[in-house]
Design an enzyme around this catalytic site. Structure first.
Site, PDB file in Angstrom:
ATOM      1  N   ASP A   1     -12.973  -5.466  -2.500  1.00 10.66           N
ATOM      2  CA  ASP A   1     -12.018  -4.490  -3.211  1.00 10.66           C
ATOM      3  C   ASP A   1     -13.139  -3.167  -3.466  1.00 10.66           C
ATOM      4  O   ASP A   1     -14.184  -3.237  -3.841  1.00 10.66           O
ATOM      5  CB  ASP A   1     -11.340  -5.040  -4.320  1.00 10.66           C
ATOM      6  CG  ASP A   1     -10.325  -3.850  -5.120  1.00 10.66           C
ATOM      7  OD1 ASP A   1      -9.968  -3.258  -4.078  1.00 10.66           O
ATOM      8  OD2 ASP A   1     -10.389  -3.953  -6.131  1.00 10.66           O
TER       9      ASP A   1
ATOM     10  N   ASP B   1     -11.582  -0.115  -5.690  1.00 10.13           N
ATOM     11  CA  ASP B   1     -11.072   0.551  -6.972  1.00 10.13           C
ATOM     12  C   ASP B   1     -11.548  -0.682  -7.923  1.00 10.13           C
ATOM     13  O   ASP B   1     -10.908  -1.695  -8.133  1.00 10.13           O
ATOM     14  CB  ASP B   1      -9.900   0.854  -6.998  1.00 10.13           C
ATOM     15  CG  ASP B   1      -9.727   1.926  -5.902  1.00 10.13           C
ATOM     16  OD1 ASP B   1     -10.509   2.749  -5.693  1.00 10.13           O
ATOM     17  OD2 ASP B   1      -8.635   1.961  -5.268  1.00 10.13           O
TER      18      ASP B   1
ATOM     19  N   ASP C   1     -10.491  -7.305  -8.171  1.00  5.94           N
ATOM     20  CA  ASP C   1     -10.184  -7.303  -9.935  1.00  5.94           C
ATOM     21  C   ASP C   1      -9.108  -7.511 -10.422  1.00  5.94           C
ATOM     22  O   ASP C   1      -8.694  -7.421 -11.608  1.00  5.94           O
ATOM     23  CB  ASP C   1     -10.830  -5.719 -10.445  1.00  5.94           C
ATOM     24  CG  ASP C   1     -10.059  -4.628 -10.016  1.00  5.94           C
ATOM     25  OD1 ASP C   1      -9.865  -4.675  -8.794  1.00  5.94           O
ATOM     26  OD2 ASP C   1      -9.388  -3.928 -10.747  1.00  5.94           O
TER      27      ASP C   1
END
Length: 179
Positions: free
Chosen positions: A7, A9, A132
């Site tokens: 990922d 961000d 996240d």
């Protein structure tokens, strides 16, 4: 060769510090990052709509700080695994161009063929995912690494990594032993 989905961000790019910077610039209030611990993303601020405003404004994604250690570790992973950068970008159309420009600047070794912008990550087929957000890891069938962020500190369902050094320890050391 094992495939890793990483990922952007909150993992490669430090969205938390960017939110804090934008908030301070808008309100003149320096928010203690510790007050964000355990709060849903954007919920740790008095203005609950602030983060949504920031991520929909031009330049937000283009100017994200690079997460410490990410460039070196992603490069090392890229040399040993089939690495794909997978980012849910469709909800924020401005982010598409900005995220690609950001990747080209900070991770120039990543081929455009290894960048996937999508809506839902449930379609991702890889052996390992580093993310996240629980919503992205929950339905993933491979090995799940949750990258620590204030909004996920209460989640204990996945292998937690608190830094890129810990990602390296989990995936590069292990690869050397297996290789």
């Amino acid at each position: 060769m094992a495939r890793i989905a990483i990922d952007m961000d909150g993992v490669m790019a430090d969205t938390t510090s960017h939110y804090l910077k934008y908030y301070e610039e808008e309100y003149g209030i320096r928010v203690d990052p510790a007050t964000l611990a355990g709060a849903a993303e954007g919920e740790g601020f008095d203005d609950k709509e602030a983060c949504r405003r920031y991520i929909t404004s031009p330049g937000f994604f283009r100017t994200l700080p690079v997460m410490p250690g990410s460039q070196e570790v992603v490069k090392a992973l890229y040399d040993k695994y089939e690495v794909f950068i997978v980012s849910a970008a469709m909800e924020f159309p401005l982010s598409l161009k900005e995220k690609l420009e950001w990747l080209n600047e900070h991770f120039p070794f990543i081929s455009w063929q290894r960048v996937v912008f999508c809506g839902s990550k449930t379609i991702v087929d890889a052996d390992i995912m580093i993310d996240d957000h629980d919503k992205n890891l929950r339905y993933f069938d491979g090995r799940k690494l949750i990258f620590s962020a204030p909004h996920n500190l209460h989640i204990n369902d996945y292998q937690r990594v608190n830094s890129w050094e810990e990602v390296a320890a989990a995936l590069l050391q292990e690869q050397l032993v297996k290789g």
